[in-house]
Enzyme design. Structure first.
Site, PDB file in Angstrom:
ATOM      1  CB  CYS A  84      -0.974  -0.034   1.166  1.00  0.00           C
ATOM      2  SG  CYS A  84      -2.329   1.164   1.005  1.00  0.00           S
ATOM      3  CG  HIS A 174      -3.676  -3.481   3.250  1.00  0.00           C
ATOM      4  ND1 HIS A 174      -2.680  -3.038   4.094  1.00  0.00           N
ATOM      5  CD2 HIS A 174      -4.263  -2.373   2.733  1.00  0.00           C
ATOM      6  CE1 HIS A 174      -2.665  -1.716   4.103  1.00  0.00           C
ATOM      7  NE2 HIS A 174      -3.615  -1.283   3.290  1.00  0.00           N
ATOM      8  CD  GLU A 176      -1.310  -5.928   5.579  1.00  0.00           C
ATOM      9  OE1 GLU A 176      -1.302  -4.720   5.886  1.00  0.00           O
ATOM     10  OE2 GLU A 176      -1.096  -6.337   4.419  1.00  0.00           O
TER      11      GLU A 176
END
Length: 518
Positions: A84, A174, A176
């Site tokens: 990001c 993202h 994660e």
């Protein structure tokens, strides 16, 4: 901290989910550390990482003075992954271009795979489409020389880019978060395939390293351990005892704010099953007298912290002095103490006290769990032989019932809350739900309502019940009970606990970085 030769450095630019990046890397069996961007250059030189990950951020790279990665990250020859904002600053620093206000993209999006690359190897193939999670207002409009486009989305023409010669990769989404279903696999590819790191991060290996580190730090010194009865301090105590044996003395302070029969059960387990030197100090009158009538939650915490320190000082003197104070500080506590604050905290974490460690105590801290997340501590507890029933216990903060009794504290209110909490947990266990819930507790609200019980009116307290699901305690969502369970638990509490005539269920969630309900 123990030295780890194969470490991934995560540079934190202020994203609320940076800790989740670390969790995914650890889950892949690779050790990592987070450093705030302000001290990233020092951290890079100290850690000498084998790879670097650049986190997201609420900042904009187009603003003057916005965060940047140290230049040596890109000149060191090691793999770098930007996420990001991490992609945006990578592009900005390497000759690309980022602009603001083009097309904001928040939430679920779909990534079109335009080309193959090692980051996607075995996961996503060219020509396929996959769900990802976006959270950006700015976007890259030109990529640096040497990069190619490997993924696009509706709002991001450079949603994934790669310079495979230099092993630089960047994604606008993202990976994660769980909302990117294959994100953990992508991070696994980065640390294993691209960085070439093995799965050397295990709790068995950590146990051996930690024992040696404790022995080296403590030497022949005496250690007292602030044992709260929770998983963190219990695992810390067992690990230290394995390292230095009877040089350790555990102190359990019963401050009168524990759950029903909590002190008794902890003492029985540690004295009977682990043969640890353990002192039980009944300081309940001292704590409750000091807290009675206090409504301010921060003053409650500080009072509890101050009294904890006083008790430990007194007990250390009775033992002829101590050289070290041990506690169960976890990695999230360490991260929160240094991120954007300019340096490490000297405050004992609030699970034990929040008053700080005065110089007059003349003791050094032993924190053998400071590199671990909550779920890793549980895995280490299993490695040390703690029973599953204890490892899976719900977290319970050191200030205990004091912060679950908003408003002024009285002995009567604490007893009402203690009984309601015990019934609630009993119902959860009977329903077979305890292990499906990460944390559950009752709260006695500072509100009284009129109710009708039988033929009479009552004017009693409202009890709130909370239950959340979580993996690591950094984020949480409320547990979705069925109404039959809530009805049965509420009925028992109202019938059996004098002082409560209404029960409500708290359905708030816990986003990253927030604290417990208080």
């Amino acid at each position: 901290m123990t030295t780890h030769p194969d470490t991934v450095l995560i540079i934190d630019f202020g994203s609320q989910v940076t800790q989740l990046i670390a969790r995914r890397v650890r889950e892949a069996g690779v050790y990592c550390e987070i450093v705030p961007f302000q001290s990233a250059a020092e951290g890079f030189r100290r850690i000498r990482p084998k790879a670097v990950i650049l986190s997201g951020s609420p900042h904009s790279t187009v603003d003057i003075g916005s965060p940047r990665a140290p230049d040596e990250v890109f000149s060191s020859g090691i793999p770098v992954l930007g996420i990001c904002y991490g992609e945006q600053t990578m592009c900005a620093q390497l000759g690309g271009k980022v602009e603001a206000g083009h097309h904001r993209e928040f939430g679920r999006a779909f990534l079109e795979i335009e080309d193959d690359c090692e980051l996607f190897d075995g996961i996503w193939a060219k020509g396929t489409r996959h769900q990802v999670w976006m959270s950006h207002g700015d976007r890259v409009t030109a990529i640096p020389a040497g990069f190619k486009i490997v993924g696009t989305s509706t709002g991001a023409p450079f949603a994934a880019i790669a310079d495979e010669a230099r092993k630089f990769y960047a994604v606008q989404f993202h990976p994660e978060v769980v909302h990117t279903p294959d994100g953990a696999k992508l991070l696994g590819n980065f640390v294993h395939r691209i960085a070439g790191l093995s799965r050397g991060w295990t709790m068995a290996a950590y146990r051996d390293q930690a024992v040696e580190a404790i022995r080296k730090q403590v030497g022949k010194g005496k250690v007292i351990c602030a044992l709260s009865g929770g998983v963190d301090s219990s695992v810390a105590a067992l690990l230290i005892h394995e390292a230095v044996g009877d040089q350790l003395t555990c102190i359990l302070v019963d401050h009168g704010l524990m759950r029903k029969d909590e002190a008794k059960s902890v003492v029985e387990m540690f004295r009977q099953h682990y043969n640890l030197p353990l002192i039980l100090v009944d300081a309940s009158d001292r704590f409750i007298s000091a807290l009675e009538g206090e409504a301010d939650p921060e003053k409650k915490r500080k009072t509890i912290g101050r009294l904890f320190i006083e008790v430990f000082e007194e007990e250390a003197k009775k033992l002829g002095g101590a050289d070290f104070l041990a506690q169960g500080t976890l990695y999230p506590d360490v991260i929160e103490s240094v991120s954007f604050s300019g340096g490490p905290s000297v405050t004992i974490k609030s699970h034990h006290n929040v008053g700080g460690l005065p110089e007059r105590m003349n003791m050094k801290l032993v924190e053998p769990l400071r590199e671990l997340f909550k779920d890793e501590v549980r895995a280490l507890g299993k490695e040390l032989g703690l029973p599953e029933s204890f490892i899976s216990r719900h977290p319970f903060p050191g200030p205990g019932l004091a912060i679950r009794c908003p408003g002024g504290i009285t002995r009567e209110k604490l007893e009402i809350l203690r009984e309601a909490d015990a019934i609630y947990l009993d119902e959860i266990r009977k329903a077979g739900l305890y292990d499906a819930i990460w944390q559950a507790f009752a709260v006695l609200l500072p509100v009284q309502t009129v109710g009708v019980m039988g033929d009479g009116r009552t004017y009693e307290f409202v009890c709130a019940l909370r239950a959340v699901t979580s993996v690591d305690g950094m984020t949480a969502d409320f547990y979705h009970y069925d109404m039959a369970f809530l009805g049965a638990a509420a009925t028992r509490i109202i019938n059996e606990v004098k002082g409560i005539n209404r029960v409500v269920y708290d359905v708030t969630s816990k986003p990253p970085g927030t604290i417990e309900w208080e």
